[in-house]
Design an enzyme around this catalytic site. Structure first.
Site, mmCIF file in Angstrom:
data_model
loop_
_atom_site.group_PDB
_atom_site.id
_atom_site.type_symbol
_atom_site.label_atom_id
_atom_site.label_comp_id
_atom_site.label_asym_id
_atom_site.label_seq_id
_atom_site.Cartn_x
_atom_site.Cartn_y
_atom_site.Cartn_z
ATOM 1 N N ARG A 67 16.428 -22.576 -6.208
ATOM 2 C CA ARG A 67 17.207 -21.702 -7.075
ATOM 3 C C ARG A 67 16.511 -20.338 -7.126
ATOM 4 O O ARG A 67 15.411 -20.178 -6.609
ATOM 5 C CB ARG A 67 17.313 -22.291 -8.470
ATOM 6 N N ARG A 68 17.150 -19.385 -7.768
ATOM 7 C CA ARG A 68 16.543 -18.083 -8.049
ATOM 8 C C ARG A 68 15.971 -17.427 -6.811
ATOM 9 O O ARG A 68 14.879 -16.848 -6.854
ATOM 10 C CB ARG A 68 15.411 -18.234 -9.070
ATOM 11 N N TYR B 111 21.444 -26.162 -26.848
ATOM 12 C CA TYR B 111 22.225 -26.829 -27.894
ATOM 13 C C TYR B 111 22.851 -25.829 -28.851
ATOM 14 O O TYR B 111 23.905 -26.086 -29.424
ATOM 15 C CB TYR B 111 21.373 -27.884 -28.613
ATOM 16 N N HIS C 285 23.835 -27.540 -12.320
ATOM 17 C CA HIS C 285 23.893 -28.289 -13.580
ATOM 18 C C HIS C 285 24.306 -27.393 -14.756
ATOM 19 O O HIS C 285 25.246 -27.690 -15.468
ATOM 20 C CB HIS C 285 22.534 -28.939 -13.855
ATOM 21 N N PHE C 286 23.606 -26.270 -14.933
ATOM 22 C CA PHE C 286 23.944 -25.516 -16.148
ATOM 23 C C PHE C 286 25.187 -24.647 -15.967
ATOM 24 O O PHE C 286 25.719 -24.148 -16.959
ATOM 25 C CB PHE C 286 22.742 -24.761 -16.726
ATOM 26 N N HIS C 287 25.665 -24.529 -14.721
ATOM 27 C CA HIS C 287 26.981 -23.904 -14.598
ATOM 28 C C HIS C 287 28.090 -24.884 -14.979
ATOM 29 O O HIS C 287 29.208 -24.468 -15.272
ATOM 30 C CB HIS C 287 27.191 -23.313 -13.203
ATOM 31 N N HIS D 285 15.027 -25.155 -24.796
ATOM 32 C CA HIS D 285 15.960 -26.275 -24.817
ATOM 33 C C HIS D 285 16.921 -26.247 -26.004
ATOM 34 O O HIS D 285 18.123 -26.384 -25.802
ATOM 35 C CB HIS D 285 15.294 -27.639 -24.656
#
Lengths: 563, 44, 167
Positions: A449-450, A237, A384-386, A233
């Site tokens: 996913r994946r 950041y 989301h993380f894209h 995590h």
């Protein structure tokens, strides 16, 4: 009195040293490596969306998951780390300077990281490490993969030590002065990175390497996952904070304004340091072996880390509004209309900021305890993380590239490249909107996913997902065109743009800005609080995981074709 | 004589009306999407 | 440190919202007892058959009582073992009457797997050494796909079964 104040203002704001040719070469090596990674990783991304559309099969028996491993490792770990370290070195070089020794040690770090990257890359290309970038045990890759990763981490630690030393030396020379804002931010980010990578380093060095070499028969799977997410995590950041550095201290200069509040910028970074790390369990909410109480405690801490982002959102709009109003654009949103939309150095990061609105909202949902079971391991997470890393962070990095690369190579950002950059930004925005939206919706419908293309026996439910996977292929293709454009722009700026002097934009504070309180520089206190929070959040869960550990797991190499 | 009652602090603060409206929109987006998925969770 | 009046409003609103979300989640978790699975029950991954629940004859869906079922699953690369039917063929399709509660219990003898009845809240990790379990109630009739949503190797996307919720 007024003159004295003015002199002090000039003094406080003169942090702009000249970056020498040899220094430029160091910073450019990191950034250039990042762009090679961008191209390779982007190509893999294109292959993935094409396969998942159902209309394309990989040639020569290439395994989908090998491609996916390259994509994740090279974009998530290599591109980001190289660009961030290069950018942060440039910020330090510009604001506090680099000594001859620090410079040589920095090169050592570059070569250790690069050796590690090449080792891991070769292992993946030989099909011996199709374990994805999270390398969950007991899937077992070739030892060279783990050793390569360890070298990348160790090389990045060298950058930490150099950056800390740079500020330390500067502070010795400037007693009683507050450190330059950007140097302060870099040091915070590197403290966070160092503390966070200790977890994954411990797991790789003490668990994975001995186990993959055969010295240890079994591995504690849950412990390895917990150590990974202790790192996993704060990793996000570590990507985000350099973007925030640009937003707080560089964007205001580009739009012709001043820093909204130096103290609030520093305070938000201190809060990020506190709350980025003791939150990793929110990635493990649906796991059987972690106690509910501690999952919930870390959910509360995760919600805390949202606060500095709320502060940042306000600061950004405030910077825009104050600057616009000062230029005479009145009304409720006159300042917004007159932002420099035609300057790619602003436009690209701005689109990145916009993406963080749905990105942040989605992140809040992911971390919301029970709600996690709606989206866990669905392709919503990929969507989301894209948005967060692959739009917010990467578009800001592109925005930095437009001025940093020509500044370092002694060239100019020409109007033609600026225009091309705007087109690039539009491609990215359009491609990502299509791809990420489709991923979010498909995820809510349950799509995993994946996973390579599969009809799962032809059920009706799965057939519904097809259209979204085609949309992802369309968005992904547009994004790949964006990547080709960006690589072209990078090469142009690095080697072919006309010679000149491109500005290194660092914003100043308002002349009558409230002085930044010196307590913000209590480094030892910040580190102590950070460690205390980590100990609070992790001691009992980790003791529990070790004490109640099941029999360990033997390695499994065959499922990934590592025979 | 009436002028005395002017508030002291806000007169020095920059005008950030547009900012507070903008962040409020962000806040509404966050709340709406959160309750959206919360509703989905409850309905399943 | 000075905060603009509006920034104070924004932070009060923001932090207030976060607290409200947390209170809703905490109410669900600690008052209603809706947690993600977290039982911490261990098992030897190399000897899962030693556990009565996961003996071959106990795998698959079993009716305990009216509206009460238990579903025992062994997830391995790359298959969900849901037991066998009368003819001895592996079960790949199970039927559950709508509204009944199902206690799902899953283990793996090899690597990490996912267990997700797509489009429902039945979503959990299956890790070597632990028994994953959760109780779900499926209210909407229809055909659902049970699939592996954590990467487990080259055949990961071939790992599935179907779950039909009947009227």
């Amino acid at each position: 009195m007024a003159i004295e104040k003015l002199l002090k203002y000039e003094h406080d704001n003169k942090f702009s040293l000249t970056i020498s040719k040899s220094e430029s070469r160091l910073y450019m090596s990191f950034i250039g490596f990042a762009f090679i990674a961008l191209f390779v990783g982007g190509l893999m991304g294109l292959l993935q969306v094409l396969v998942r559309s159902g209309y394309y099969t990989l040639p020569a028996g290439i395994d989908y998951y090998q491609v996916l491993t390259v994509h994740g490792v090279i974009l998530g770990l290599v591109l980001t780390t190289y660009f961030i370290i290069g950018f942060q070195y440039a910020l330090m070089g510009k604001t506090v300077g680099i000594s001859e020794t620090q410079f040589r040690v920095a090169w050592l770090g570059f070569w250790i990281m690069t050796l590690g990257t090449i080792m891991s890359a070769i292992t993946i290309l030989y099909g011996k490490a199709s374990v994805l970038y999270t390398f969950y045990a007991p899937l077992q890759a070739h030892p060279a993969f783990y050793i390569g990763l360890a070298l990348v981490i160790i090389g990045s630690w060298i950058a930490c030590f150099v950056n800390w030393r740079q500020l330390y030396v500067w502070k010795k020379k400037h007693p009683g002065e507050k450190s330059p804002l950007l140097a302060f931010m870099v040091v915070i980010n590197m403290i966070m990175w160092f503390i966070a990578t200790l977890g994954v380093a411990a797991s790789v060095l003490l668990q994975f390497i001995p186990w993959s070499l055969g010295y240890a028969a079994t591995i504690d799977v849950l412990l390895s996952r917990t150590l990974f997410w202790y790192f996993g995590h704060p990793l996000v950041y570590f990507w985000l904070l350099p973007a925030y550095m640009a937003w707080y201290a560089i964007i205001p200069k580009i739009i012709g304004g001043k820093i909204f509040s130096d103290s609030l910028a520093r305070l938000s970074f201190v809060l990020f340091l506190f709350f980025s790390i003791p939150v990793g369990l929110h990635h493990q909410l649906t796991e059987p072996g972690v106690q509910t109480t501690w999952k919930f405690v870390q959910i509360i801490l995760t919600f805390m880390v949202i606060v500095p982002s709320l502060m940042t959102a306000f600061s950004m709009f405030a910077t825009f509004e104050i600057t616009g109003r000062r230029k005479g654009f009145g009304g409720l949103f006159g300042w917004f209309v007159h932002l420099p939309w035609k300057d790619v150095r602003f436009l690209a990061p701005f689109i990145g900021m916009l993406a963080f609105i749905p990105g942040g909202a989605g992140g809040l949902i992911n971390a919301s305890y029970q709600l996690n079971s709606v989206i866990h391991n669905t392709i919503w997470v990929t969507g989301h993380f894209h948005l967060t890393v692959a739009t917010t962070v990467i578009l800001t990095f592109f925005g930095i590239t437009y001025w940093l690369v020509p500044h370092l190579t002694g060239r100019k950002l020409t109007p033609t490249i600026n225009r091309l950059g705007i087109i690039q930004t539009i491609f990215w925005a359009v491609g990502m909107t299509i791809m990420s939206t489709a991923m979010h919706i498909q995820g809510l419908l349950g799509g995993p996913r994946r996973s390579a293309y599969s009809e799962y026996g032809g059920s009706e439910q799965v057939a519904e997902w097809g259209a979204y996977q085609v949309a992802q292929a369309v968005g992904g293709t547009i994004l790949f065109i964006g990547i080709v454009l960006m690589v072209y722009i990078f090469i142009k700026l690095a080697f072919f743009s006309p010679k000149g002097n491109e500005e290194f934009p660092i914003a100043k504070e308002e002349m009558d800005a409230e002085p930044t309180p010196m307590w913000l520089e209590r480094w030892k206190l910040w580190v102590t609080i950070t460690i205390a929070l980590i100990l609070f959040a992790y001691t009992i869960p980790i003791i529990d995981i070790i004490q109640h550990a099941p029999p360990g797991s033997a390695p499994f190499a065959w499922p990934i074709g590592n025979n | 004589m009436k002028k005395k009652t002017l508030p002291k602090s806000s007169s020095q603060e920059p005008n950030l009306k547009g900012t507070i409206i903008s962040v409020s929109i962000i806040g509404l987006i966050i709340v709406a999407s959160w309750f959206g998925v919360f509703g989905l969770f409850l309905s399943r | 440190m000075h905060l603009h009046k509006y920034e104070k409003w924004w932070l009060i609103f923001g932090v207030g919202t976060l607290i409200a979300f947390l209170l809703i989640l905490a109410y669900g978790a600690f008052y209603l007892g809706t947690h993600p699975q977290s039982h911490g029950v261990t098992i030897d991954p190399e000897n899962i058959g030693a556990e009565e629940t996961f003996k071959p004859e106990n795998l698959g869906l079993t009716k305990l009582d009216e509206g009460k079922y238990v579903l025992n699953v062994v997830a391995s690369a790359f298959n969900y073992d849901l037991g066998t039917d009368e003819e001895g063929k592996p079960v790949k399709h199970i039927q559950i009457p709508k509204g009944s509660t199902v206690l799902i219990q899953a283990v793996t003898p090899d690597v990490i797997h996912g267990f997700n009845i797509a489009g429902t809240n039945a979503n959990m990790m299956v890790e070597p050494g632990f028994i994953s379990s959760m109780e779900v109630t499926l209210n909407k009739p229809g055909e659902y796909t049970l699939l592996c949503n954590e990467y487990c190797g080259s055949g990961h996307h071939m790992m599935f079964a179907t779950v039909e919720v009947t009227e």
